[in-house]
Design an enzyme around this catalytic site. Structure first.
Site, PDB file in Angstrom:
ATOM      1  N   ASP A 184       1.099  -0.852  -0.250  1.00 50.54           N
ATOM      2  CA  ASP A 184      -0.345   0.558  -0.094  1.00 50.54           C
ATOM      3  C   ASP A 184       0.804   1.444   0.033  1.00 50.54           C
ATOM      4  O   ASP A 184       1.879   1.731   0.781  1.00 50.54           O
ATOM      5  CB  ASP A 184      -1.002  -0.376   1.433  1.00 50.54           C
ATOM      6  N   ASN A 187      -5.958  13.776  -9.890  1.00 52.04           N
ATOM      7  CA  ASN A 187      -6.714  14.219 -10.556  1.00 52.04           C
ATOM      8  C   ASN A 187      -6.264  16.106 -10.695  1.00 52.04           C
ATOM      9  O   ASN A 187      -6.141  16.573 -10.100  1.00 52.04           O
ATOM     10  CB  ASN A 187      -7.984  13.891 -10.464  1.00 52.04           C
ATOM     11  N   VAL A 206      -6.075   5.685  -5.709  1.00 53.25           N
ATOM     12  CA  VAL A 206      -4.372   6.102  -4.805  1.00 53.25           C
ATOM     13  C   VAL A 206      -4.759   7.828  -4.457  1.00 53.25           C
ATOM     14  O   VAL A 206      -4.364   7.415  -3.067  1.00 53.25           O
ATOM     15  CB  VAL A 206      -3.045   6.328  -5.651  1.00 53.25           C
ATOM     16  N   ASP A 207      -5.036   8.012  -4.986  1.00 53.65           N
ATOM     17  CA  ASP A 207      -5.509   9.567  -4.230  1.00 53.65           C
ATOM     18  C   ASP A 207      -7.170   9.124  -3.195  1.00 53.65           C
ATOM     19  O   ASP A 207      -5.980  10.137  -2.205  1.00 53.65           O
ATOM     20  CB  ASP A 207      -7.270  10.515  -5.828  1.00 53.65           C
ATOM     21  N   SER A 230      -1.824   6.223 -13.981  1.00 55.04           N
ATOM     22  CA  SER A 230      -2.333   5.598 -15.097  1.00 55.04           C
ATOM     23  C   SER A 230      -3.053   4.829 -15.231  1.00 55.04           C
ATOM     24  O   SER A 230      -3.806   4.210 -16.106  1.00 55.04           O
ATOM     25  CB  SER A 230      -1.444   6.953 -16.299  1.00 55.04           C
ATOM     26  N   THR A 231      -2.574   3.503 -14.321  1.00 57.73           N
ATOM     27  CA  THR A 231      -2.825   2.682 -14.784  1.00 57.73           C
ATOM     28  C   THR A 231      -4.390   1.471 -14.269  1.00 57.73           C
ATOM     29  O   THR A 231      -4.274   0.561 -14.227  1.00 57.73           O
ATOM     30  CB  THR A 231      -1.762   1.634 -14.518  1.00 57.73           C
ATOM     31  N   GLY A 232      -4.960   2.688 -13.543  1.00 54.87           N
ATOM     32  CA  GLY A 232      -5.713   2.105 -12.791  1.00 54.87           C
ATOM     33  C   GLY A 232      -7.207   2.642 -13.648  1.00 54.87           C
ATOM     34  O   GLY A 232      -7.142   2.296 -14.283  1.00 54.87           O
TER      35      GLY A 232
END
Ligand code: ADP
Length: 181
Positions: A14, A28, A37-38, A126-128
């Site tokens: 995590d 974003n 993550v955000d 960007s991979t989510g």
């Protein structure tokens, strides 16, 4: 042999639990929170981070943080000193936005260097929700970080790539090996 003294590591876990100087947030452009993550960073780091983001929105980033750029706030209650927020591109099948993804890694390291951070933890930007293919994201991450380290070989002790699940760890470890170990 790497020209840089910085260790590149892949850690499964995590991001919000990493005891490093700076944690990079896959934010974003609103800087006011989101999912993935955000969401985890704001939940775990507490309201101080959002307060820092609001200050940015009320100042230089009135229209939000543009894609590919990076900016720092406090890390609140996270076991880190700073959160570096960066906005990854949404993946597009028709347009190559790889330069913007590379910019996220480069700009985040630039900000980290300015802060004096010696250890930095990155998520797979960007991979989510933004749909970037993991293997390509990993290649972009390593290529870009290595190029930045070649310019600043003594700036960092460790750049840690934190991945969530087994598949992401395998993809990242393979990409790191391909990229010089
Ligand atoms: P983006 O909107 O930039 O795609 P996401 O937060 O949706 O960002 O996902 C980015 C990556 O981070 C994904 O690969 C996801 O599996 C991973 N991820 C989500 N939460 C965490 C976490 N707490 N720690 C580490 N990685 C995470």
């Amino acid at each position: 042999m790497s020209a840089s003294r910085t260790h590149l590591t892949v850690v499964q876990g995590d991001l919000t639990e990493q005891a490093v100087d700076a944690v990079v947030n896959a934010a974003n452009s609103s800087l006011l929170g989101g999912g993935g993550v955000d969401g985890a960073i704001h939940r775990r780091g507490g309201p101080e981070i959002l307060a820092g983001c609001r200050v940015l929105r009320n100042g230089h980033y009135g229209r939000g943080l543009p894609t590919g750029q990076a900016v720092a706030t406090t890390a609140g209650r996270l076991p880190a000193r700073w959160v570096i927020h960066t906005v990854g591109p949404v993946h597009s099948a028709g347009t190559d936005r790889g330069d913007l993804l590379a910019s996220c890694y480069r700009e985040s390291l630039r900000v980290a260097g300015e802060l004096g951070a010696r250890t930095v933890a990155f998520p797979a930007i960007s991979t989510g929700a933004y749909g970037w293919p993991l293997a390509d994201g990993a290649r972009t991450a390593f290529t870009t970080v290595r190029a930045a380290l070649a310019e600043a070989p003594d700036a960092f002790d460790e750049i840690r790539f934190v991945v969530f699940d087994d598949r992401a760890r395998e993809v990242y470890e393979a990409a790191l090996t391909e990229n010089g170990g």
